[in-house]
Design a protein around this motif. Structure first.
Motif, PDB file in Angstrom:
ATOM      1  N   ARG A 182       0.988  -1.193  -0.024  1.00 28.44           N
ATOM      2  CA  ARG A 182       0.209  -0.072   0.020  1.00 28.44           C
ATOM      3  C   ARG A 182       1.044   1.183   0.077  1.00 28.44           C
ATOM      4  NH1 ARG A 182      -2.669   3.165   4.015  1.00 28.44           N
ATOM      5  NH2 ARG A 182      -1.259   2.108   5.580  1.00 28.44           N
ATOM      6  N   SER A 183       1.846   1.223   0.875  1.00 27.74           N
ATOM      7  CA  SER A 183       2.917   2.483   0.792  1.00 27.74           C
ATOM      8  C   SER A 183       3.363   2.635  -0.499  1.00 27.74           C
ATOM      9  CB  SER A 183       4.021   1.973   1.674  1.00 27.74           C
ATOM     10  OG  SER A 183       3.660   1.662   3.107  1.00 27.74           O
ATOM     11  N   GLN A 184       3.669   1.540  -1.358  1.00 29.65           N
ATOM     12  CA  GLN A 184       4.201   1.755  -2.667  1.00 29.65           C
ATOM     13  C   GLN A 184       3.506   2.149  -3.721  1.00 29.65           C
ATOM     14  OE1 GLN A 184       7.630   2.625  -2.215  1.00 29.65           O
ATOM     15  NE2 GLN A 184       8.507   0.621  -3.350  1.00 29.65           N
ATOM     16  N   TYR A 185       2.194   1.354  -3.657  1.00 27.60           N
ATOM     17  CA  TYR A 185       1.405   1.347  -4.899  1.00 27.60           C
ATOM     18  C   TYR A 185      -0.048   1.800  -4.899  1.00 27.60           C
ATOM     19  CZ  TYR A 185       5.401  -1.680  -5.696  1.00 27.60           C
ATOM     20  OH  TYR A 185       6.694  -1.966  -5.986  1.00 27.60           O
ATOM     21  N   SER A 186      -0.331   2.133  -3.482  1.00 28.70           N
ATOM     22  CA  SER A 186      -1.830   2.950  -3.702  1.00 28.70           C
ATOM     23  C   SER A 186      -2.035   4.162  -4.515  1.00 28.70           C
ATOM     24  CB  SER A 186      -1.999   3.078  -1.998  1.00 28.70           C
ATOM     25  OG  SER A 186      -3.125   3.957  -2.050  1.00 28.70           O
ATOM     26  N   THR A 187      -2.851   4.348  -4.990  1.00 31.05           N
ATOM     27  CA  THR A 187      -3.212   5.683  -5.623  1.00 31.05           C
ATOM     28  C   THR A 187      -3.523   6.677  -4.641  1.00 31.05           C
ATOM     29  OG1 THR A 187      -5.282   5.281  -6.324  1.00 31.05           O
ATOM     30  CG2 THR A 187      -3.715   4.537  -8.142  1.00 31.05           C
ATOM     31  N   LEU A 221      -6.865  -2.982  -7.663  1.00 34.75           N
ATOM     32  CA  LEU A 221      -5.781  -3.147  -6.907  1.00 34.75           C
ATOM     33  C   LEU A 221      -5.801  -2.302  -5.938  1.00 34.75           C
ATOM     34  CD1 LEU A 221      -2.669  -4.007  -6.123  1.00 34.75           C
ATOM     35  CD2 LEU A 221      -1.922  -2.241  -7.509  1.00 34.75           C
ATOM     36  N   GLU A 222      -6.419  -0.920  -5.841  1.00 37.84           N
ATOM     37  CA  GLU A 222      -6.585   0.079  -4.866  1.00 37.84           C
ATOM     38  C   GLU A 222      -7.423  -0.562  -3.669  1.00 37.84           C
ATOM     39  OE1 GLU A 222      -5.711   3.043  -2.560  1.00 37.84           O
ATOM     40  OE2 GLU A 222      -4.817   2.998  -4.406  1.00 37.84           O
ATOM     41  N   GLU A 223      -8.549  -1.394  -4.139  1.00 35.24           N
ATOM     42  CA  GLU A 223      -9.606  -1.782  -3.269  1.00 35.24           C
ATOM     43  C   GLU A 223      -8.875  -3.055  -2.382  1.00 35.24           C
ATOM     44  OE1 GLU A 223     -13.979  -3.972  -3.218  1.00 35.24           O
ATOM     45  OE2 GLU A 223     -12.823  -3.741  -5.031  1.00 35.24           O
ATOM     46  N   ALA A 224      -7.974  -3.764  -2.865  1.00 34.48           N
ATOM     47  CA  ALA A 224      -7.317  -4.944  -2.250  1.00 34.48           C
ATOM     48  C   ALA A 224      -6.298  -4.280  -1.254  1.00 34.48           C
ATOM     49  CB  ALA A 224      -6.630  -5.743  -3.300  1.00 34.48           C
ATOM     50  N   LEU A 225      -5.680  -3.190  -1.643  1.00 30.16           N
ATOM     51  CA  LEU A 225      -4.574  -2.529  -0.821  1.00 30.16           C
ATOM     52  C   LEU A 225      -5.106  -1.968   0.411  1.00 30.16           C
ATOM     53  CD1 LEU A 225      -2.205  -1.121  -3.360  1.00 30.16           C
ATOM     54  CD2 LEU A 225      -1.917  -3.029  -1.879  1.00 30.16           C
ATOM     55  N   THR A 226      -6.373  -1.315   0.275  1.00 35.62           N
ATOM     56  CA  THR A 226      -6.854  -0.464   1.342  1.00 35.62           C
ATOM     57  C   THR A 226      -7.712  -1.561   2.411  1.00 35.62           C
ATOM     58  OG1 THR A 226      -7.585   1.321  -0.236  1.00 35.62           O
ATOM     59  CG2 THR A 226      -9.010   1.095   1.748  1.00 35.62           C
ATOM     60  N   GLN A 227      -8.259  -2.405   1.751  1.00 31.96           N
ATOM     61  CA  GLN A 227      -8.951  -3.464   2.674  1.00 31.96           C
ATOM     62  C   GLN A 227      -8.141  -4.435   3.571  1.00 31.96           C
ATOM     63  OE1 GLN A 227     -11.758  -5.916   0.213  1.00 31.96           O
ATOM     64  NE2 GLN A 227     -13.000  -4.283  -0.054  1.00 31.96           N
ATOM     65  N   GLN A 228      -7.124  -4.777   3.014  1.00 25.84           N
ATOM     66  CA  GLN A 228      -5.976  -5.552   3.523  1.00 25.84           C
ATOM     67  C   GLN A 228      -5.353  -4.673   4.867  1.00 25.84           C
ATOM     68  OE1 GLN A 228      -2.383  -5.093   4.221  1.00 25.84           O
ATOM     69  NE2 GLN A 228      -2.334  -3.067   2.993  1.00 25.84           N
ATOM     70  N   ALA A 229      -5.270  -3.511   4.846  1.00 25.16           N
ATOM     71  CA  ALA A 229      -4.766  -2.653   5.724  1.00 25.16           C
ATOM     72  C   ALA A 229      -5.621  -2.629   6.737  1.00 25.16           C
ATOM     73  CB  ALA A 229      -4.359  -1.233   5.300  1.00 25.16           C
ATOM     74  N   LYS A 259      -4.841 -12.449   4.396  1.00 26.53           N
ATOM     75  CA  LYS A 259      -3.954 -13.292   3.454  1.00 26.53           C
ATOM     76  C   LYS A 259      -4.475 -13.349   1.983  1.00 26.53           C
ATOM     77  CE  LYS A 259      -1.763 -17.805   3.225  1.00 26.53           C
ATOM     78  NZ  LYS A 259      -0.462 -17.467   3.299  1.00 26.53           N
ATOM     79  N   GLU A 260      -5.809 -13.455   1.760  1.00 29.84           N
ATOM     80  CA  GLU A 260      -6.470 -13.288   0.273  1.00 29.84           C
ATOM     81  C   GLU A 260      -6.281 -12.098  -0.232  1.00 29.84           C
ATOM     82  OE1 GLU A 260      -9.067 -13.010  -2.452  1.00 29.84           O
ATOM     83  OE2 GLU A 260      -9.438 -12.124  -0.801  1.00 29.84           O
ATOM     84  N   LEU A 261      -6.609 -10.911   0.483  1.00 33.35           N
ATOM     85  CA  LEU A 261      -6.486  -9.675   0.068  1.00 33.35           C
ATOM     86  C   LEU A 261      -4.914  -9.510  -0.417  1.00 33.35           C
ATOM     87  CD1 LEU A 261      -8.800  -7.911   2.352  1.00 33.35           C
ATOM     88  CD2 LEU A 261      -9.268  -7.964  -0.100  1.00 33.35           C
ATOM     89  N   VAL A 262      -4.107  -9.671   0.320  1.00 33.92           N
ATOM     90  CA  VAL A 262      -2.738  -9.485   0.048  1.00 33.92           C
ATOM     91  C   VAL A 262      -2.031 -10.336  -1.187  1.00 33.92           C
ATOM     92  CG1 VAL A 262      -0.511  -9.692   0.909  1.00 33.92           C
ATOM     93  CG2 VAL A 262      -1.983  -8.647   2.438  1.00 33.92           C
ATOM     94  N   GLY A 263      -2.822 -11.790  -1.260  1.00 35.06           N
ATOM     95  CA  GLY A 263      -2.411 -12.596  -2.262  1.00 35.06           C
ATOM     96  C   GLY A 263      -2.964 -11.834  -3.741  1.00 35.06           C
ATOM     97  N   ARG A 264      -4.054 -11.420  -3.267  1.00 30.04           N
ATOM     98  CA  ARG A 264      -4.725 -10.901  -4.832  1.00 30.04           C
ATOM     99  C   ARG A 264      -4.068  -9.489  -5.199  1.00 30.04           C
ATOM    100  NH1 ARG A 264     -10.495  -8.423  -3.633  1.00 30.04           N
ATOM    101  NH2 ARG A 264     -10.833 -10.287  -3.004  1.00 30.04           N
ATOM    102  N   ALA A 265      -3.492  -8.742  -4.126  1.00 32.12           N
ATOM    103  CA  ALA A 265      -2.854  -7.542  -4.409  1.00 32.12           C
ATOM    104  C   ALA A 265      -1.432  -7.883  -5.486  1.00 32.12           C
ATOM    105  CB  ALA A 265      -2.455  -6.846  -3.357  1.00 32.12           C
TER     106      ALA A 265
END
Length: 538
Positions: free
Chosen positions: A452-457, A470-478, A487-493
């Motif tokens: 998220r630090s690197q690739y969140s818009t 990707l943004e949704e996966a990064l936001t939800q995993q945090a 784990k599923e969200l990070v894997g999707r990202a």
């Protein structure tokens, strides 16, 4: 609320798993200890450590390069620490903490008696001053800013109790409090401008204090007497063993190696394959540990017209022979990247099959995108050659030879690469400006929220990724407190980053130091940086 350390309800096992699930594999690299049978530990002496670069800043909250973190980590303490063996978050400046059921509110109970090197005490107001200042740090503070994104308020409850509240769930924050980026500085330092902190240094509560800084030459630290509030992971109570730490900037890897062999320095950073043999079998230990976080990669500027075409990005991904790079350039034990996350990062998911070297597939993708091979072997389209400007900086001895090999591999599929070295102190500014086609680097953190630090818009977005799923996966995993869901969200990202080739993962970072055998207990922390409180010479 959940409380640390001993009163966690069973229903909070999921959150505990989020912050304690660092893979045990990270502890299975070559040993992070330089102990030997040399009798009891002794106090005194100076440790001289040669590093390859200087980022031109002496504020822990604004540096991301290991060569500088090695020194500055010694001057600041953090609210928490992270066990490098288990990933568990443990007390440091905070003796305990409570977390609301929705992970929006974190209440820290601070240790009493802690002082900064200017004599001022640690209080809840100091923590508030630090967190209130982080959003104003600018480009160099992007890591700390990402950790505190969505901050609603920091409130002083009483002199030793501080409450941090976020606008949305923020399960990653507890681990973030263990990082150097959120190391606590004195109120006077927190109130300085980012530029002043970089050039003049900061006042911390750590076991060492900044004595002097000469840009591109050295950082010198001195021991703090009566220091008595170290991390719960440290073995020595009270003040450090060593009297002084001197970090010398020695850009040439061969010179660093020779200085260690001759005894002019006690330890060196960034030992590559080319220097391993020279340091083996003598009075030197090679200490290695795999770094968690984002692997070494080519960070693509997705806003460039050339790189907006996913076929071109994917062709670059398949054109790289990662194993050849590992075998040719990197120290023993290094792994080729099999995801954008290193295998030692919690919730790493193996994407190796999608990162397999396939020059024929790379050529086919470029053909389909309309890039035709010219007489010189370089492809062109509508009169424009297929050329990438790749920016890099010399904070690791492996950077240049790696990029020169990638340059050859890209040329073999018709892509011309121009390598441009950028001064270390200017690299963050260059990223912010967007003046690059691709940049070389990695980013270490023992938590998958590094993505998220690197690739969140919604954050710095240095690589100009478009808005996407990707943004949704990064936001939800945090935000989630459910370990399986995260784990599923990070894997999707990871799958989305690799599948769309937003960046090109290449090789994992195996931190390898050369350490004199007279140096004992020089240990790696959870992020494969070093902690020198327990280190001694004898």
């Amino acid at each position: 609320m959940i409380s640390h350390p001993d009163s966690r309800p069973t229903r909070w096992a999921a959150l505990a798993a989020l912050v304690t699930s660092s893979l045990l594999l990270s502890a299975c690299a070559s040993s992070g200890s330089s102990t030997s049978d040399s009798g009891p530990a002794r106090s005194g002496g100076t440790l001289t450590f040669a590093v390859g670069s200087d980022v031109g800043c002496v504020d822990p909250q604004q540096v991301g390069s290991n060569d500088t973190i090695y020194s500055l980590r010694q001057i600041v303490d953090s609210l928490t620490d992270q066990d490098p063996k288990t990933g568990k978050i443990v007390p440091w400046l905070a003796k305990s903490w409570d977390i609301s059921s929705d992970t929006t509110t974190f209440t820290f109970h601070l240790r009493s008696g802690v002082t900064f090197s200017d004599g001022t005490p640690l209080t809840a107001q100091v923590v508030k001053d630090n967190f209130d200042a982080v959003p104003k740090l600018g480009a160099l503070g992007s890591l700390a800013q990402g950790y505190l994104s969505g901050l609603d308020s920091t409130t002083v409850i009483d002199p030793l109790t501080v409450r941090v509240r976020f606008q949305q769930p923020n399960a990653q924050f507890l681990q973030a409090t263990s990082t150097h980026s959120l190391g606590i500085e004195s109120s006077a330092s927190a109130k300085q401008s980012p530029q002043e902190k970089c050039s003049k240094g900061v006042v911390g509560s750590g076991p060492f204090a900044l004595e002097s800084y000469v840009q591109n030459q050295s950082i010198t630290l001195t021991k703090r007497s009566k220091y008595a509030w170290g991390s719960s992971l440290w073995t020595k109570p009270g003040e450090a063993y060593l009297d002084k730490l001197v970090f010398k900037v020695v850009p040439e890897a061969g010179v660093r190696t020779g200085s260690l062999q001759s005894g002019q320095v006690d330890a060196i950073s960034s030992v590559g394959k080319a220097n391993e043999a020279a340091l083996t079998g003598g009075q030197v230990n090679l200490q290695g540990r795999a770094n968690p976080g984002a692997v070494f990669n080519l960070g693509l500027n997705n806003s460039r017209p050339l790189l907006k075409d996913v076929r071109v990005r994917q062709a670059l991904l398949f054109a790289i022979d990662r194993q050849q790079i590992v075998d040719t350039v990197f120290p023993t034990g290094t792994r080729a990247a099999t995801s954008i996350l290193a295998y030692t990062t919690p919730d790493y998911a193996d994407q190796g099959s999608d990162l397999a070297f396939d020059a024929a597939k790379a050529k086919s993708l470029l053909d389909s995108a309309g890039w035709k091979v010219g007489s010189d072997g370089i492809r062109s389209k509508n009169g424009t050659e297929l050329r990438l400007i790749v920016r890099w900086f010399a904070n690791a001895a492996t950077n240049q030879p790696t990029l020169e090999l990638i340059q050859q591999q890209f040329k073999a599929v018709g892509v011309d690469v121009v390598l441009k070295e950028t001064p270390t102190a200017q690299f963050a500014t260059m990223l912010q400006s967007g003046d690059f086609d691709a940049s070389w680097g990695n980013l270490t953190r023992a938590d998958p929220d590094i993505l998220r630090s690197q690739y969140s818009t919604e954050l710095a977005n240095f690589y100009h990724l478009p808005t996407s799923p990707l943004e949704e996966a990064l936001t939800q995993q945090a935000a989630t407190t459910d370990a399986a869901e995260r784990k599923e969200l990070v894997g999707r990202a990871q799958q989305l980053i690799v599948g769309n080739a937003y960046v090109i993962p290449v090789v994992e970072l195996q931190t390898q130091l050369g350490v004199s055998k007279k140096v004992h207990n020089l240990e790696f922390d959870a992020s494969s940086r070093i902690q020198l409180h327990d280190t001694w010479i004898g």
